[in-house]
Design a protein around this motif. Structure first.
Motif, mmCIF file in Angstrom:
data_model
loop_
_atom_site.group_PDB
_atom_site.id
_atom_site.type_symbol
_atom_site.label_atom_id
_atom_site.label_comp_id
_atom_site.label_asym_id
_atom_site.label_seq_id
_atom_site.Cartn_x
_atom_site.Cartn_y
_atom_site.Cartn_z
ATOM 1 N N LEU A 1 0.700 -1.581 -0.032
ATOM 2 C CA LEU A 1 -0.206 -0.393 0.222
ATOM 3 C C LEU A 1 1.122 1.368 -0.556
ATOM 4 O O LEU A 1 0.604 2.398 -0.676
ATOM 5 C CB LEU A 1 -1.224 0.158 0.853
ATOM 6 N N MET A 2 2.130 1.411 1.251
ATOM 7 C CA MET A 2 3.103 2.545 0.542
ATOM 8 C C MET A 2 3.360 2.859 -0.173
ATOM 9 O O MET A 2 3.552 3.691 -1.067
ATOM 10 C CB MET A 2 4.176 1.957 2.119
ATOM 11 N N VAL A 3 4.087 1.390 -1.620
ATOM 12 C CA VAL A 3 4.276 1.700 -2.282
ATOM 13 C C VAL A 3 3.518 2.168 -3.984
ATOM 14 O O VAL A 3 3.421 3.662 -4.042
ATOM 15 C CB VAL A 3 4.708 0.422 -2.902
ATOM 16 N N LYS A 4 2.340 1.715 -3.426
ATOM 17 C CA LYS A 4 1.641 2.347 -4.613
ATOM 18 C C LYS A 4 0.311 3.876 -4.194
ATOM 19 O O LYS A 4 0.287 4.237 -5.382
ATOM 20 C CB LYS A 4 0.248 1.045 -4.206
ATOM 21 N N HIS A 5 0.482 3.948 -2.644
ATOM 22 C CA HIS A 5 0.463 5.705 -2.719
ATOM 23 C C HIS A 5 1.750 6.267 -2.278
ATOM 24 O O HIS A 5 1.783 7.434 -2.580
ATOM 25 C CB HIS A 5 -0.743 5.984 -1.643
ATOM 26 N N ASN A 6 2.837 6.111 -2.682
ATOM 27 C CA ASN A 6 4.368 6.832 -2.882
ATOM 28 C C ASN A 6 4.308 7.188 -1.457
ATOM 29 O O ASN A 6 4.652 8.592 -1.292
ATOM 30 C CB ASN A 6 4.134 8.096 -4.580
#
Length: 538
Positions: free
Chosen positions: A366-371
């Motif tokens: 999720l952190m990668v997806k939302h940067n």
């Protein structure tokens, strides 16, 4: 019948033929008459053969019919009985209860339906195996059967649920109370299985036929009465298990409301009705805002804004807490990206989510997806998580911290965490539960316990956050105890995203590029913060 008819006809024909042939044969044997007619003699012999064959066939068919009847009777018995415990099953009990209701309707007698459900039976199966679970079910069924009075019925409805039907006089319901108490006491005796002692408790619900409006359809009445007993049993579970309750109409309304909540929660997740609210976290010494804790709110079109103390436990029970949390965290990431980069985002994680071995990977994805920068995220877990699977929790915490995520132990002091766990688990921060902070206003107790926790945190080199800072008196007492962070209603109630952006814009603490267009952001807030629950998301 046909075979027997053929055999009887052959016997009659034999009598008629033998009456002519046998006297002639006897006289011929004595030499007083000529030999009988060959055709009649052959007919006599054929009659004898037909009698023997017909009679043997009749006996064979009779034996086959008896075996088939016995098989059908056994099949009916098996269809009516539970194969594991030998009790009635749901289908047969419903029929028997309907018959008893029709019979008791014409007498001054009542029927009590007693629903019994084993507490934490899944855990018994998981820890000891299904063979042990079957042995427990058999033992419990035998104990309850011994206590069931004459004229009563016992059935296993499936899984770990049993149901008793007991006739009693409506003027002496205490006898049913005594029966339920004896059941609880009898079942509480540990069950031995292969040298292991298995502890079992039960929750009991009771419904009486006096609470039922009997109709012409006895089967429908029986099902309604069983349902009322089930409702009382679930109420007993909700009240702490290992106890019994009689059915009362408000229980049914409560259960109906619960079902409506479950339906509403599932629909609300799909329609985006769950929204993140944010509570300020402040450096107590300087008064500077350091970040926000994300708290869940349900903006229901029918019920208004509902706090997490209502919907979080239900979402955990029905298995949707993971999906709900992921949607809330995703929205919180997008909201926090508009804040100044030094402001942190704290997120509470449900103990149910911590049982998922892939939780850390899902969060990182999720952190990668939302940067979203990992160093701005603080995951808060409760002490209860440490006692379910300490190895998996340690692995998750380590995995998240290796990626730069901070991990805090939430509501410290309300669980059973030990000093050894605090030393070995790589936490970044302790959060003192609001129940201890509230005692700072009590002169008798003072801040001794809070001061001890803070001293322990200093010794373990763990920063401290105090929850529940409600007034200036508590704030001043905490300031005197050291360098702490704090949060609570003294700094304002939790706010939706647009209110947070307004607050940060006034302080000049928006991220670059968002400060100029904050007024164009619409989060659909309805301004219902006055109805918020004071409870925090688990």
């Amino acid at each position: 019948m046909v075979t027997l008819g053929i055999a009887l006809a052959a016997i009659i024909l034999f009598v008629g033929t033998a009456g002519v042939v046998l006297p002639t044969l006897i006289r011929a044997f004595q030499g007083a008459a000529p030999s009988p007619d060959i055709a009649l003699t052959n007919a006599l012999l054929l009659n004898i053969a037909l009698i023997l064959l017909g009679w043997n066939r009749y006996k064979a068919l009779n034996a086959e019919l008896a075996r088939r009847c016995a098989s059908e009777e056994e099949a009916r018995r098996l269809a009516d009985m539970d194969h594991l415990t030998g009790c009635f099953n749901r289908r047969s009990l419903t029929v028997a209860l309907a018959e008893l209701l029709a019979e008791k309707a014409h007498r001054e007698r009542a029927l009590a339906v007693v629903a019994v459900d084993l507490d934490n039976f899944k855990q018994i199966n998981d820890l000891n195996g299904h063979l042990a679970g079957d042995e427990v079910l058999r033992a419990i069924a035998l104990r309850i059967e011994r206590l069931t009075p004459e004229g009563g019925l016992l059935a296993r409805l499936g899984g770990d649920e049993f149901l008793c039907v007991v006739p009693y006089h409506p003027q002496v319901p205490d006898r049913i109370d005594q029966l339920a108490s004896r059941m609880i006491e009898s079942v509480a005796v540990p069950v031995d299985h292969e040298g292991n002692s298995i502890d079992v408790t039960i929750s009991v619900g009771i419904a009486s036929s006096t609470q039922l409006e009997l109709t012409g359809q006895a089967t429908v009445s029986a099902q309604k009465l069983m349902h009322k007993a089930d409702i009382a049993m679930y109420h007993a579970k909700k009240q702490g298990k290992n106890r019994f309750f009689w059915f009362e109409p408000p229980m049914e309304n409560e259960l109906r409301f619960r079902n409506e909540l479950e339906t509403g929660i599932r629909r609300g997740i799909a329609q985006g009705e769950f929204r993140p609210y944010y509570e300020q976290q402040v450096d107590l010494e300087t008064g500077e805002l350091t970040g926000f804790e994300m708290l869940a709110r349900w903006d229901s079109p029918e019920l208004g804004v509902i706090g997490p103390d209502i919907f979080i436990p239900i979402a955990e029970e029905i298995g949707v807490i993971g999906e709900m949390s992921e949607r809330l965290i995703s929205q919180a990431f997008e909201d926090a990206k508009q804040w100044a980069p030094e402001l942190t985002l704290s997120v509470n994680i449900s103990p149910v989510q911590m049982r998922d071995p892939w939780f850390a990977q899902k969060l990182l994805k999720l952190m990668v997806k939302h940067n979203f920068p990992p160093n701005r995220l603080d995951i808060e877990i409760t002490e209860s998580c440490l006692h379910e699977n300490i190895g998996m929790v340690r692995s998750m915490i380590t995995s998240l911290r290796n990626q730069g995520v901070h991990v805090s132990l939430d509501d410290f002091g309300t669980g059973y965490s030990s000093l050894s766990q605090l030393r070995t688990l790589p936490f970044d921060r302790l959060k003192i539960d609001r129940a201890f902070i509230s005692e700072l206003t009590d002169e008798a107790h003072g801040g001794k316990l809070v001061d001890a926790i803070i001293s322990m945190g200093d010794g373990l080199k763990l920063p401290i956050t105090a929850e529940g800072v409600e007034n200036e008196q508590v704030l001043e007492a905490l300031k005197a105890m050291g360098k702490l962070k704090g949060q609570g209603y003294h700094y304002g109630r939790p706010e939706p995203a647009d209110k947070v952006l307004e607050r940060l814009q006034k302080q000049g603490r928006l991220s670059e590029g968002d400060a100029s267009n904050v007024t164009a952001v619409d989060f659909g807030d309805k301004g219902s913060s006055a109805r918020e629950s004071d409870a925090r998301a688990s």
